[in-house]
Design a protein around this motif. Structure first.
Motif, PDB file in Angstrom:
ATOM      1  N   GLY B 158       0.833  -1.215   0.000  1.00 15.46           N
ATOM      2  CA  GLY B 158       0.000   0.000   0.000  1.00 15.46           C
ATOM      3  C   GLY B 158       0.863   1.259   0.000  1.00 15.46           C
ATOM      4  N   ALA B 162       1.186   4.101  -2.899  1.00 11.48           N
ATOM      5  CA  ALA B 162       0.945   5.511  -2.602  1.00 11.48           C
ATOM      6  C   ALA B 162       2.156   6.369  -2.954  1.00 11.48           C
ATOM      7  CB  ALA B 162       0.574   5.685  -1.128  1.00 11.48           C
ATOM      8  N   ILE B 183      -6.714  -1.410  -8.405  1.00 10.10           N
ATOM      9  CA  ILE B 183      -6.704  -1.047  -6.982  1.00 10.10           C
ATOM     10  C   ILE B 183      -8.137  -0.842  -6.525  1.00 10.10           C
ATOM     11  CG2 ILE B 183      -5.620   0.464  -5.260  1.00 10.10           C
ATOM     12  CD1 ILE B 183      -4.063   1.769  -7.572  1.00 10.10           C
ATOM     13  N   ASP B 184      -8.507  -1.491  -5.435  1.00 14.20           N
ATOM     14  CA  ASP B 184      -9.756  -1.140  -4.763  1.00 14.20           C
ATOM     15  C   ASP B 184      -9.445   0.031  -3.841  1.00 14.20           C
ATOM     16  OD1 ASP B 184     -10.943  -3.258  -5.979  1.00 14.20           O
ATOM     17  OD2 ASP B 184     -11.306  -4.423  -4.161  1.00 14.20           O
ATOM     18  N   VAL B 185     -10.230   1.073  -3.949  1.00 18.48           N
ATOM     19  CA  VAL B 185      -9.968   2.278  -3.169  1.00 18.48           C
ATOM     20  C   VAL B 185     -11.233   2.686  -2.424  1.00 18.48           C
ATOM     21  CG1 VAL B 185      -9.417   4.748  -3.317  1.00 18.48           C
ATOM     22  CG2 VAL B 185      -8.229   3.119  -4.798  1.00 18.48           C
ATOM     23  N   LEU B 187     -12.824   5.757  -1.345  1.00 20.72           N
ATOM     24  CA  LEU B 187     -12.686   7.184  -1.626  1.00 20.72           C
ATOM     25  C   LEU B 187     -12.982   7.993  -0.367  1.00 20.72           C
ATOM     26  CD1 LEU B 187     -14.568   7.316  -5.060  1.00 20.72           C
ATOM     27  CD2 LEU B 187     -12.084   7.404  -4.675  1.00 20.72           C
ATOM     28  N   THR B 194     -13.286   0.216  -7.796  1.00 16.35           N
ATOM     29  CA  THR B 194     -12.135  -0.500  -8.335  1.00 16.35           C
ATOM     30  C   THR B 194     -11.573   0.317  -9.485  1.00 16.35           C
ATOM     31  OG1 THR B 194     -13.076  -2.634  -7.741  1.00 16.35           O
ATOM     32  CG2 THR B 194     -11.322  -2.643  -9.384  1.00 16.35           C
ATOM     33  N   ARG B 208      -6.366   4.328 -12.076  1.00 17.92           N
ATOM     34  CA  ARG B 208      -5.393   3.540 -11.318  1.00 17.92           C
ATOM     35  C   ARG B 208      -4.027   4.215 -11.441  1.00 17.92           C
ATOM     36  NH1 ARG B 208      -3.235  -0.996 -15.410  1.00 17.92           N
ATOM     37  NH2 ARG B 208      -4.065   0.603 -16.737  1.00 17.92           N
ATOM     38  N   PHE B 211      -3.983   7.283  -9.358  1.00 18.89           N
ATOM     39  CA  PHE B 211      -3.976   7.034  -7.907  1.00 18.89           C
ATOM     40  C   PHE B 211      -2.568   6.702  -7.403  1.00 18.89           C
ATOM     41  CE2 PHE B 211      -4.330   4.440  -4.092  1.00 18.89           C
ATOM     42  CZ  PHE B 211      -5.260   5.141  -3.333  1.00 18.89           C
ATOM     43  N   GLY B 219      -7.406   8.744  -1.281  1.00 22.26           N
ATOM     44  CA  GLY B 219      -8.240   7.682  -0.727  1.00 22.26           C
ATOM     45  C   GLY B 219      -7.353   6.602  -0.145  1.00 22.26           C
ATOM     46  N   ALA B 221      -6.190   2.647  -0.348  1.00 18.72           N
ATOM     47  CA  ALA B 221      -6.181   1.411  -1.118  1.00 18.72           C
ATOM     48  C   ALA B 221      -6.467   0.253  -0.170  1.00 18.72           C
ATOM     49  CB  ALA B 221      -4.822   1.222  -1.787  1.00 18.72           C
ATOM     50  N   THR B 222      -7.449  -0.577  -0.525  1.00 21.38           N
ATOM     51  CA  THR B 222      -7.800  -1.689   0.357  1.00 21.38           C
ATOM     52  C   THR B 222      -7.504  -3.051  -0.258  1.00 21.38           C
ATOM     53  OG1 THR B 222     -10.072  -1.592  -0.437  1.00 21.38           O
ATOM     54  CG2 THR B 222      -9.576  -0.417   1.596  1.00 21.38           C
TER      55      THR B 222
END
Ligand SMILES: Cc1cc2nc3c(=O)[nH]c(=O)nc-3n(C[C@H](O)[C@H](O)[C@H](O)COP(=O)(O)OP(=O)(O)OC[C@H]3O[C@@H](n4cnc5c(N)ncnc54)[C@H](O)[C@@H]3O)c2cc1C
Lengths: 310, 494
Positions: B158, B162, B183-185, B187, B194, B208, B211, B219, B221-222
């Motif tokens: 992560g 970033a 990336i799942d984000v 927000l 996604t 993506r 980001f 946001g 990222a998960t």
């Protein structure tokens, strides 16, 4: 501070032409003019200036105006042993970046999205904006170059760019076989720039040092029979974007005639890819980006970055 | 140490108390043991690996899922609080330092590798997975994650995303952004999206790409889909020694100009080579002015030819010696020296400030000379260990933090290094990011209009300026109308 060379006068002229009012879009050579849909009636067309400003082989960069034909750029770079990740499909540098589609041999040449290091574009208000930086490595600030690649001219009009260049491998060879599992190729060889499959034939481009290319060919010959090929086959007009693993279970009905890029996921087909549904929060985020960069919607009106029903 | 001062007084004098309604809601959403309020914890999370102090942490949340991150975000929205995502805290630009007592969202409990697909050549991971752990996980499958920061034993994917992190092998393979497909984000609105996809050319804007490198301001990222890279069949590593760093620098451009892109080309100057040798006993020459660690990877014949050519270039450029690692053991030892370089610096100075700029390869020798002069002018010893192959300088300014007024000198010298790098046609940062460290230098590289456009991207993701406020863009160019921003200091070093 001197920094990178200033934008040439040609860029200021483009900015003046774009101005601050009325619908406007950039016209390259119309090689991919239909991508994203037709422009709204009454959209004024402008052309970016052309010219190669500075090639630095030892930096692996070239600074070029967006109206430069890709063929011309590659000819000039090729004379000094380099190339870029822009696709070999004619057209202009700016057009290739705006559309964002990679070369058929993307595994060897790199993706278009990884090619743009610095961009100077004309914004919706007519200002010249610079994003990214002049060196191959740079993480200064937000990544406007990646945002611009594939944006179809809807966020800004490309004027001048710095691209990453790469050395051209010493040797390249296309081979074809009707007797191998195309999905096995990438595990057998390193240095395949392209593996194409049309359901019957597999075509592979091997690149690298001559001896490595030969060794790779011998590795391939252990699993099937191969003959020379002159290059990629003619590619059907519609470009599908799939996960590489999805190529194993292609819906051949839906595609018509097709050629698939193994390990990449691009499929060229005679029928268009049906549009996928875009989740609402993602569509809203993209719209906020568009509204932020082009508050009045004057840049390439009618063009959409979302794939639409044909 | 550099102190983050500014309009913090009000917030700082307002301690975050356990009865703070935000805390009760966070505990409800997570679990009591995963919302930390104790001063020790909060003090820890007020810092990262940079030299900056003065951050103030609010409640620290240890999240375990995207749903929890969404819940925390919604609580932050309800109470109009800022949030700061945080990985391992190894960042060097102060990106994870909380400004104005925001809610800190730690991802370290989200540390699972979720799925590896060797046909898609993608691994799905949670953001808290440690970089080296992923590569270790992939090793039996014959793959690795290409970005290899020197901090890879600790830093998270992560954080890599970033900061768009790099490492020695990014010369041939590219930095993190080249290796992220999706990336799942969560927000700053609390919505989960996604960005990108595993498919060849995902639809829509490349959000993506936008980001990556957002330094936590776009946001959280998960879940991250990263490309996995097949391990090269053959790797050859050579140690080249020189009389001076300038000569070593000139070899770098000559190798690239010869059409060879090595996997890595790392330089260490005399002082650092000595410190490392005393530390790891890798057999580095103690009397060399500088050494280059050059690695090529690929196939047998091609790598052999490349190494031959590189050796020729080295001799033509006046190298003193070239030592090709004979086996895997020797290769590992040579790298151990390079990777232990920062640890070895501790032997020669109580503290260091690690800088990060990029210059064109052709300017490396001149800029290095200027960097040594800058050190001398400010009476600060400078040592260099860096990613020479892509012109990514890492001067280390050595100092003793107990010396009064020292940080002003370190700051001045750092600014001078930025200036010579930019004047040579380089950039502010090659891999550590902007954070608070270089936020106020952004105008040296970008015009007001350029920065305004970067801020448009920021605002599209985060209209309320809730995520990691006060980072990357100078205060004059961020969403200054928002309350969080009024808390942000203007002078990073005071
Ligand atoms: C000794 C040493 C050597 C280093 N060597 C290198 C090197 O070779 N190359 C290099 O590039 N860097 C290097 N670094 C810097 C640092 O390790 C990297 O920037 C790393 O990627 C940071 O990861 P982290 O998990 O520690 O992130 P943190 O420091 O915790 O956070 C960094 C930034 O990422 C954001 N962030 C973290 N997680 C998320 C998330 N899930 N979603 C959104 N934002 C998030 C934070 O808000 C912050 O802005 C080095 C650092 C040290 C101390």
């Amino acid at each position: 501070m001197s920094g990178p060379p200033a934008a040439p006068a040609a860029l200021a002229a483009l900015a003046a032409e774009v101005g601050a009012e009325g619908p406007v879009a950039a016209e390259g050579r119309r090689t991919r003019w239909d991508v994203g849909g037709a422009l709204a009636d009454g959209t004024r067309l402008v052309r970016a200036p052309s010219g190669i400003l500075e090639h630095k082989p030892e930096e692996m960069t070239v600074r070029v105006l967006a109206g430069t034909p890709v063929d011309e750029l590659h000819a000039e770079l090729g004379a000094r042993g380099q190339r870029t990740g822009l696709p070999r499909r004619g057209g202009t540098v700016g057009g290739a970046l705006a559309v964002g589609e990679s070369d058929v041999a993307v595994l060897g040449r790199g993706r278009v999205r990884d090619t743009l290091l610095q961009v100077r574009y004309v914004a919706a208000d007519g200002a010249v904006v610079q994003g990214g930086g002049p060196t191959v490595k740079n993480v200064t600030g937000f990544d406007l170059p990646r945002l611009i690649v594939g944006s179809l001219g809807t966020l800004g009009i490309l004027g001048e760019v710095i691209l990453r260049t790469n050395p051209i491998p010493a040797s390249s060879r296309w081979v074809t076989s009707a007797s191998v599992d195309p999905f096995a190729v990438l595990d057998l060889v390193r240095g395949a720039s392209c593996v194409l499959w049309d359901g019957t034939r597999t075509l592979v481009e091997l690149e690298g040092h001559g001896a490595d290319v030969d060794a790779n060919l011998r590795a391939l010959e252990r699993v099937g029979e191969w003959g020379e090929a002159s290059g990629p086959p003619p590619l059907p007009p519609h470009r599908w974007s799939m996960p590489p693993a999805g190529l194993r279970t292609l819906d051949r009905e839906a595609l018509g005639d097709w050629v698939a890029s193994i390990g990449v996921g691009t499929v060229w087909a005679s029928r268009p890819q049906p549009p996928a549904e875009v989740p609402a929060p993602l569509a809203a985020l993209a719209q906020r980006v568009k509204d932020g960069f082009d508050p009045t919607g004057r840049l390439a009106p009618g063009r959409s970055v979302w794939r639409r029903a044909a | 140490m550099g102190v983050l001062r500014g309009a913090f007084g009000r917030r700082r004098s307002q301690p975050v108390l356990p009865q703070d309604p935000v805390v009760a809601e966070l505990v409800d959403a997570l679990a009591p043991d995963r919302v930390r309020m104790d001063s020790a914890e909060r003090a820890l999370f007020a810092h990262d690996a940079s030299v900056f102090t003065g951050g103030v942490s609010g409640p620290v949340c240890f999240v375990t899922s995207a749903a929890e991150v969404q819940a925390v975000m919604r609580i932050a929205i309800r109470h109009d609080r800022a949030i700061v995502p945080r990985g391992a805290g190894t960042g060097l630009a102060g990106g994870a330092i909380p400004l104005g007592a925001p809610i800190v969202v730690s991802t370290i409990k989200m540390n699972r590798v979720l799925e590896v697909d060797t046909v898609d050549r993608v691994a799905w991971v949670e953001p808290g997975v440690v970089n080296l752990d992923l590569t270790r996980y992939l090793r039996p499958l014959g793959y690795h994650f290409a970005p290899d920061p020197s901090s890879q034993q600790a830093c998270t994917i992560g954080g890599n995303v970033a900061n768009n992190s790099g490492g020695p092998h990014c010369l041939a393979y590219g930095v993190t952004s080249n290796h992220v497909v999706a990336i799942d984000v969560v927000l700053p609105s609390g919505e989960l999206v996604t960005l990108g996809g595993v498919d060849a050319e995902p639809d829509g804007y490349d959000l993506r790409g936008a980001f990556v490198g957002g330094e936590g301001t776009l946001g959280i990222a998960t879940r991250i889909g990263v490309r996995i890279t097949p391990n090269p069949p053959v790797v050859r590593t050579m140690l080249v020694s020189f009389d001076s760093a300038e000569v070593a620098a000139s070899m770098v451009g000559d190798v690239i100009a010869a059409g060879i892109v090595p996997a890595a080309m790392e330089m260490m100057d005399r002082e650092i080579t000595r410190a490392v040798e005393n530390f790891v006993h890798a057999g580095y020459p103690l009397d060399a002015g500088a050494v280059l660690l050059v690695e090529v990877d690929g196939q047998d014949e091609g790598t052999r030819l490349d190494m031959e050519r590189i050796t020729e270039i080295a001799h033509a450029d006046g190298a003193r010696s070239c030592r090709l690692a004979a086996d895997e053991e020797e290769r590992a030892l040579l790298w151990k020296g390079r990777k232990g370089a920062f640890g070895a610096v501790a032997q020669i100075a109580p503290a260091y400030y690690l800088h990060d700029t990029v210059v064109p390869r052709a300017a490396l020798a001149d800029v290095l000379r200027a960097v040594y002069e800058i050190g001398a002018r400010h009476d600060l010893p400078v040592v260099n260990v860096f990613h020479a192959g892509d012109g990514n300088l890492h001067p280390l300014l050595l100092f003793d933090p107990r010396e009064p007024g020292i940080m002003e000198r370190v700051h001045e010298a750092g600014k001078d290094i930025v200036e010579v790098s930019l004047a040579a046609g380089g950039t502010l940062s090659g891999e550590h990011g902007i954070g608070v460290e270089k936020r106020d230098y952004m105008s040296m590289m970008f015009s007001d209009v350029d920065l305004e456009h970067q801020n448009r991207l920021r605002r599209a993701f985060d209209p309320a300026c809730r995520a990691n406020p006060g980072k990357v863009l100078p205060a004059s160019h961020s969403c200054a109308d928002i309350q969080a921003l009024r808390q942000v200091p203007t002078g990073v070093w005071a």
